[in-house]
Design an enzyme around this catalytic site. Structure first.
Site, mmCIF file in Angstrom:
data_model
loop_
_atom_site.group_PDB
_atom_site.id
_atom_site.type_symbol
_atom_site.label_atom_id
_atom_site.label_comp_id
_atom_site.label_asym_id
_atom_site.label_seq_id
_atom_site.Cartn_x
_atom_site.Cartn_y
_atom_site.Cartn_z
ATOM 1 N N ASP A 132 6.905 77.998 30.878
ATOM 2 C CA ASP A 132 5.540 78.263 31.615
ATOM 3 C C ASP A 132 4.352 77.481 31.632
ATOM 4 O OD1 ASP A 132 4.395 80.317 33.724
ATOM 5 O OD2 ASP A 132 3.615 81.402 31.899
ATOM 6 N N ASP A 170 11.153 80.148 37.230
ATOM 7 C CA ASP A 170 10.232 78.964 37.205
ATOM 8 C C ASP A 170 10.760 77.682 36.379
ATOM 9 O OD1 ASP A 170 8.334 80.438 38.562
ATOM 10 O OD2 ASP A 170 7.109 80.789 36.779
ATOM 11 N N ASP A 321 1.487 91.411 34.454
ATOM 12 C CA ASP A 321 1.594 89.933 34.793
ATOM 13 C C ASP A 321 0.803 89.094 33.886
ATOM 14 O OD1 ASP A 321 3.242 90.155 37.084
ATOM 15 O OD2 ASP A 321 1.446 90.750 38.430
#
Length: 346
Positions: A132, A170, A321
């Site tokens: 991330d 991701d 989130d």
């Protein structure tokens, strides 16, 4: 940018009276097991919201999940309306995000519970090094050797039991968009390829590489990187993980990408896409606890499209989130937001 996965916390023991009240929400589930560990929290696009009627699906419903515990707490406090809303979440199968600390034990706990219930586990693996890009769900394994050991432990924990695995949300996209530093690119592709191959050594595992969402970019940007990441050995790919793009958009995006990677099938995260993406504010913030969103289509393998293997709740609705719009840290339970999602479902 999408929001990240979620962490699982210590067990919550239900009082007997509350457990009896919860039985309708837990229909189809057996073998309450301790929640596995996990990290972070993501977002997801899709279709229209579910009703409260049970929908038979082959995936396991965790009777001790965050939503189930929130239902119990509301019932214990006499808040029946809030509990009824959250049953729209707690009664559905959702992914279990495997954490860094006890990968073999957590994978075994979940898959054994699913097996006892006659269903299949839905797992997300989210521990790639340099995860991330230092954002809300930063972290991951400290190095390549630790990640290989972690994946191997997860595979051992699954054993011969049935599991659908969504691999590293991701991880590919952050190579393509430059978020992950160039010096990590070769290693990341190697780790993803090896992870696919290791998981596929288990006889009943289905592996889907994460492949972004319909608002991220063009499918052709991902075809080559997905091949580098081992899509040929995987069973397919996943789209819209932790995002809010509609099921229609996600299906079109997935079909275009499938045509570029040998016709591979795909799954769609429909957990929070009932109202589509948020478009009224700064696009940079559109993925982080956006207002006015809703639960999407309930998990099912009956998608009506031969290329769409399933609609799944990969992001667990109600888990934050990140620390935005009043939310707690990524992966923590955000009760007000969970009730908003459930209340907006149609």
């Amino acid at each position: 940018m999408s929001a990240r996965p979620s962490a699982c916390r210590a067990g919550f023991v239900l009082p007997a009276a509350v457990f009896l009240l919860l039985l309708p929400a837990l229909s189809g589930c057996t073998s309450p097991a301790p929640r596995p560990g996990g990290e972070a929290a993501r977002a997801a696009p899709g279709a229209r919201g579910p009703s409260t009627a049970p929908v038979p699906v082959p995936y396991w419903v965790n009777p001790d999940g965050r939503a189930a515990r929130a239902v119990a707490e509301h019932l214990a406090a006499g808040r029946t309306a809030e509990a009824a809303l959250l049953r729209r979440i707690s009664s559905r199968p959702q992914a279990e995000w495997i954490g860094p600390d006890r990968p073999e034990e957590d994978a075994r706990t979940v898959t054994e519970a699913a097996d006892r219930a006659g269903s299949e586990a839905l797992l997300v693996l989210y521990d790639i090094p340099n995860r991330d890009c230092g954002q809300h769900s930063a972290g991951g394994a400290p190095d390549a050797a630790a990640y290989r050991d972690w994946v191997d432990a997860v595979a051992r924990g699954i054993g011969a039991r049935r599991a659908t695995v969504v691999l590293e949300p991701d991880a590919v996209m952050h190579v393509v968009d430059g978020c992950t530093e160039r010096r990590h690119h070769v290693e990341r592709y190697e780790l993803l390829r090896e992870a696919v191959q290791r998981l596929k050594r288990q006889p009943s595992v289905t592996v889907h590489l994460d492949a972004g969402n319909a608002g991220w970019g063009r499918p052709e940007q991902l075809a080559g990187p997905l091949r580098e990441a081992g899509i040929e050995d995987a069973d397919g790919f996943a789209v819209n993980v932790s995002n809010f793009r509609t099921t229609e958009e996600s299906t079109a995006y997935g079909r275009q990408l499938s045509a570029l990677v040998g016709g591979k099938p795909f799954v769609i995260d429909t957990s929070r896409n009932g109202n589509g993406p948020w478009t009224e504010g700064d696009p940079v913030d559109s993925w982080c606890n956006p207002p006015g969103r809703a639960l999407g289509t309930a998990p099912t393998r009956d998608t009506g499209d031969p290329l769409v293997s399933a609609h799944l709740w990969i992001k667990r609705p109600g888990e934050s989130d990140g620390e935005c719009r009043g939310g707690p840290k990524a992966g923590e339970w955000f009760d007000a937001y969970a009730r908003e999602l459930a209340g907006g479902a149609r």
